[in-house]
Scaffold this motif. Structure first.
Motif, PDB file in Angstrom:
ATOM      1  N   VAL A   8       0.871  -1.161   0.000  1.00  0.00           N
ATOM      2  CA  VAL A   8       0.000   0.000   0.000  1.00  0.00           C
ATOM      3  C   VAL A   8       0.912   1.216   0.000  1.00  0.00           C
ATOM      4  CG1 VAL A   8      -1.821   1.256   1.222  1.00  0.00           C
ATOM      5  CG2 VAL A   8      -1.758  -1.257   1.326  1.00  0.00           C
ATOM      6  N   ILE A   9       0.725   2.094  -0.976  1.00  0.00           N
ATOM      7  CA  ILE A   9       1.540   3.307  -1.050  1.00  0.00           C
ATOM      8  C   ILE A   9       0.648   4.498  -1.371  1.00  0.00           C
ATOM      9  CG2 ILE A   9       3.672   2.129  -1.713  1.00  0.00           C
ATOM     10  CD1 ILE A   9       3.145   3.032  -4.594  1.00  0.00           C
ATOM     11  N   GLY A  10       1.083   5.682  -0.972  1.00  0.00           N
ATOM     12  CA  GLY A  10       0.342   6.896  -1.293  1.00  0.00           C
ATOM     13  C   GLY A  10       0.704   8.018  -0.356  1.00  0.00           C
ATOM     14  N   ARG A  11       0.032   9.133  -0.518  1.00  0.00           N
ATOM     15  CA  ARG A  11       0.244  10.296   0.347  1.00  0.00           C
ATOM     16  C   ARG A  11      -0.153   9.897   1.762  1.00  0.00           C
ATOM     17  NH1 ARG A  11       3.080  14.547   0.345  1.00  0.00           N
ATOM     18  NH2 ARG A  11       2.687  14.878  -1.852  1.00  0.00           N
ATOM     19  N   ASP A  12       0.698  10.209   2.750  1.00  0.00           N
ATOM     20  CA  ASP A  12       0.415   9.813   4.130  1.00  0.00           C
ATOM     21  C   ASP A  12      -0.762  10.586   4.694  1.00  0.00           C
ATOM     22  OD1 ASP A  12       0.857   8.377   6.514  1.00  0.00           O
ATOM     23  OD2 ASP A  12       1.936  10.076   7.362  1.00  0.00           O
ATOM     24  N   ARG A  13      -1.503   9.895   5.543  1.00  0.00           N
ATOM     25  CA  ARG A  13      -2.582  10.497   6.320  1.00  0.00           C
ATOM     26  C   ARG A  13      -2.801   9.612   7.539  1.00  0.00           C
ATOM     27  NH1 ARG A  13      -6.591   7.063   6.185  1.00  0.00           N
ATOM     28  NH2 ARG A  13      -7.160   5.944   4.308  1.00  0.00           N
ATOM     29  N   PRO A  14      -3.327  10.158   8.613  1.00  0.00           N
ATOM     30  CA  PRO A  14      -3.608   9.323   9.789  1.00  0.00           C
ATOM     31  C   PRO A  14      -4.625   8.233   9.449  1.00  0.00           C
ATOM     32  CG  PRO A  14      -3.669  11.651  10.375  1.00  0.00           C
ATOM     33  CD  PRO A  14      -3.591  11.585   8.877  1.00  0.00           C
ATOM     34  N   THR A  35       5.950  -4.249   7.372  1.00  0.00           N
ATOM     35  CA  THR A  35       6.778  -3.082   7.617  1.00  0.00           C
ATOM     36  C   THR A  35       6.071  -1.892   7.000  1.00  0.00           C
ATOM     37  OG1 THR A  35       9.002  -2.144   7.422  1.00  0.00           O
ATOM     38  CG2 THR A  35       8.203  -3.399   5.538  1.00  0.00           C
ATOM     39  N   MET A  36       6.205  -0.742   7.629  1.00  0.00           N
ATOM     40  CA  MET A  36       5.635   0.471   7.060  1.00  0.00           C
ATOM     41  C   MET A  36       6.520   1.632   7.446  1.00  0.00           C
ATOM     42  SD  MET A  36       4.203   2.808   9.487  1.00  0.00           S
ATOM     43  CE  MET A  36       3.481   3.866   8.303  1.00  0.00           C
ATOM     44  N   THR A  37       6.474   2.649   6.621  1.00  0.00           N
ATOM     45  CA  THR A  37       7.264   3.837   6.891  1.00  0.00           C
ATOM     46  C   THR A  37       6.662   5.028   6.173  1.00  0.00           C
ATOM     47  OG1 THR A  37       9.533   4.687   6.990  1.00  0.00           O
ATOM     48  CG2 THR A  37       8.880   3.555   4.957  1.00  0.00           C
ATOM     49  N   ARG A  38       7.100   6.194   6.567  1.00  0.00           N
ATOM     50  CA  ARG A  38       6.784   7.426   5.846  1.00  0.00           C
ATOM     51  C   ARG A  38       8.056   7.885   5.170  1.00  0.00           C
ATOM     52  NH1 ARG A  38       4.030  12.124   8.803  1.00  0.00           N
ATOM     53  NH2 ARG A  38       6.200  12.377   9.333  1.00  0.00           N
TER      54      ARG A  38
END
Length: 170
Positions: A8-14, A35-38
């Motif tokens: 899942v990728i895209g512009r970050d949002r809460p 794993t996830m990151t900004r």
């Protein structure tokens, strides 16, 4: 049950992690690795889960991607199980002025020593570039690799350190 790799990728949002995790939980998918990151305001998540078909997961994630802000991919993968390391775990850290080719040169040295990069992250803070990588090395290869990494680092004008990974930490 199917083993699935999901990105899942895209512009970050809460709420992205919660949204994806809730979709998977409703489907009965067990999240086994993730794993996830900004990255500079962009969200990136990769996970492995065991659950329903890839089509069912893609359909269920559809509402999260409908506005085009997120992209999700789902792929069935072969369940190979946990592969035991054939050698010793180390952490390689590199820091110095940002320039092209740091990751390529340092990871090539690891590969040429018979090692495998198992995790890697980079950060650019102003002009300082930092790389932290977990690597698996064949038994006894660390001394020769340390020398080779020092040569590569000198050529790039950066600092490098290679230390054994603490087996008690994830």
């Amino acid at each position: 049950m199917n083993e699935l790799a999901i990105t899942v990728i895209g512009r970050d949002r809460p709420g992205i992690v919660a949204d994806v995790a809730e979709v998977l939980a409703r489907l009965g998918a067990n999240l086994t690795d993730s794993t996830m990151t900004r990255l500079r305001g962009h969200f990136a998540m990769t996970l492995i889960c065991v659950g329903p078909t890839s089509a069912a997961v893609e359909d269920a994630l559809g509402p999260l991607t409908a506005d085009g802000q997120l992209l999700a991919t789902v792929r069935e993968v072969r369940p190979d199980g946990e592969v035991a390391s054939a050698g010793e775990r180390y952490v390689m850290s590199v820091h110095g002025a940002d320039r092209m080719g740091i990751v390529a040169a340092m990871t090539r040295a690891v590969t040429e020593a018979g090692g495998n990069v198992t995790d890697l992250s980079t950060r650019l803070a102003g002009t300082l570039y930092v790389v932290v990588a977990e690597v698996d090395l064949p038994a006894g290869a660390s001394d020769a690799l340390t020398g080779r990494l020092a040569q590569v680092a000198a050529d790039l004008g950066v600092e490098v350190a290679l230390r054994p990974a603490d087996p008690d930490l994830l």
